[in-house]
Design an enzyme around this catalytic site. Structure first.
Site, PDB file in Angstrom:
ATOM      1  N   GLY A   1      -2.262  -3.261   6.070  1.00  0.00           N
ATOM      2  CA  GLY A   1      -0.944  -2.383   6.218  1.00  0.00           C
ATOM      3  C   GLY A   1      -0.196  -2.415   4.759  1.00  0.00           C
TER       4      GLY A   1
ATOM      5  CB  ALA B   1       4.120  -2.340   6.676  1.00  0.00           C
ATOM      6  CB  SER B   2       4.832  -8.269   6.252  1.00  0.00           C
ATOM      7  OG  SER B   2       4.018  -8.682   7.371  1.00  0.00           O
ATOM      8  CB  SER B   3       0.464  -9.555   4.929  1.00  0.00           C
ATOM      9  OG  SER B   3       0.320  -9.476   6.563  1.00  0.00           O
TER      10      SER B   3
ATOM     11  CE1 TYR C   1      -7.930  -8.708  16.177  1.00  0.00           C
ATOM     12  CE2 TYR C   1     -10.213  -8.402  16.654  1.00  0.00           C
ATOM     13  CZ  TYR C   1      -9.169  -8.429  15.617  1.00  0.00           C
ATOM     14  OH  TYR C   1      -9.072  -7.668  14.686  1.00  0.00           O
TER      15      TYR C   1
END
Length: 351
Positions: free
Chosen positions: A20, A15-17, A156
């Site tokens: 999110g 959620a920091s960037s 990925y």
């Protein structure tokens, strides 16, 4: 049943960037209580302030999703603080560029630990809570590469394929719990700091691959899934179309995707080897956008993309003709030979 977000408790990892952070703001705008998790506490506090300014409750829990104990602590903290969890969004993710045999083993392994096992840890922590309370929505943010692979990002791609498979399996296991849902989001290239944070061992700088869609579009899809869960949802038409083309003409799609990544995902400017944010978080790029939509377009890459769409349209038309045309009559010799004696029929791959 649709989830009323005005009184919901939502847990978001990563959620920091990026996506999110955009989703946290949107959930807060809808009145939901948000529990924000990531490795960067300072950035999380910024997001929490934005959510509180929107009138929502917000709780920050520093979490490295590679560590199952930390994820269980996140789940336990949310339930102790707010009594339940209504929505859990697995969103934390990292990216790695480089040839499979040339990237460091520890960096490669930690992509899988973050992207796949981080989601597994989240599901293992929250599903017992959902079972006990009788409802809940688990949302896994995957990627269009869960359907269509690409070169130089095998860790990925493998993790995203596995996330989609995980969602399918969990839905089957939860068929006895009609109010517990598992949804998978399949974004195309999204304008986030992901590619600034990515590890890179190609010798060339990475960039967002066109077409690029705003992070808010993906965040809005996540919020919609929380309200009205669905199995899967693509974000961006390019991902949806590539999946269809790959189903009809996989070999051709792979060749064109390889060219698109080489010309549109990697710049011609050199870049030193870097582990990015995979082993340790980076303090830079904490916003929603990575500013990729403002990058100058590459005419060669745009031409390949147009070619892919054109060939895909032809392939789909051909497939439709093959399906719609009447089957030829069975030869007389086949009618006279018992089925178990007939030779095996082999299909040839045209593409």
């Amino acid at each position: 049943m649709p989830q009323k977000l005005s009184d919901a408790v939502v847990v978001l990892t990563g959620a920091s960037s990026g996506i999110g952070r955009a989703a946290a703001r949107m959930f807060a705008d809808r009145g939901a209580t948000v529990v924000l998790a990531a490795r960067r506490t300072e950035a999380l506090e910024e997001v929490a302030t934005e959510c509180r300014n929107a009138g929502a409750n917000a709780l920050v829990v520093q979490t490295d999703v590679r560590d199952e104990d930390q994820v269980r602590h996140l789940c336990r903290t949310a339930t102790e603080q707010f009594g339940r969890i209504d929505v859990w969004v697995n969103n934390a993710g990292v990216a790695l560029f480089g040839r499979f045999e040339e990237v460091p083993r520890d960096v490669y392994d930690n992509v899988i630990k973050t992207n796949l096992f981080g989601y597994i840890h989240g599901a293992r922590a929250v599903l017992p809570v959902f079972r006990e309370q009788g409802h809940g929505v688990l949302i896994n943010n995957a990627s269009m590469v869960a359907y269509v692979g690409q070169p130089y990002t095998s860790a990925y791609v493998a993790s995203k394929h596995a996330i989609r498979g995980l969602g399918e399996s969990l839905r089957m296991e939860l068929m006895d719990a009609r109010d517990i849902h598992v949804s998978t989001v399949l974004p195309a290239t999204i304008d986030t700091p992901l590619f600034h944070h990515a590890a890179n061992y190609t010798g060339r700088a990475a960039k967002g691959m066109e077409p690029i869609y705003p992070a808010e579009l993906c965040a809005a899809t996540i919020v919609q899934m929380a309200e009205r869960p669905m199995r899967e949802a693509f974000v961006g038409n390019s991902g949806r179309m590539l999946a269809k083309f790959h189903a009809v003409a996989p070999g051709l799609t792979e060749r064109l995707m390889s060219r698109m990544v080489d010309r549109n995902h990697l710049r011609d400017t050199p870049a030193p080897p870097s582990a990015g944010n995979i082993l340790d978080p980076m303090p830079e790029w904490t916003g929603v956008s990575g500013n990729w939509r403002h990058e100058p377009s590459d005419a060669r890459a745009r031409g390949i993309g147009i070619g892919l769409l054109g060939v895909g349209a032809v392939a789909l038309a051909y497939a439709g003709w093959r399906i719609a045309r009447p089957a030829p009559p069975e030869p007389r010799w086949k009618r006279a030979v018992p089925v178990h004696f007939r030779p095996a029929r082999h299909r040839h791959a045209w593409f």
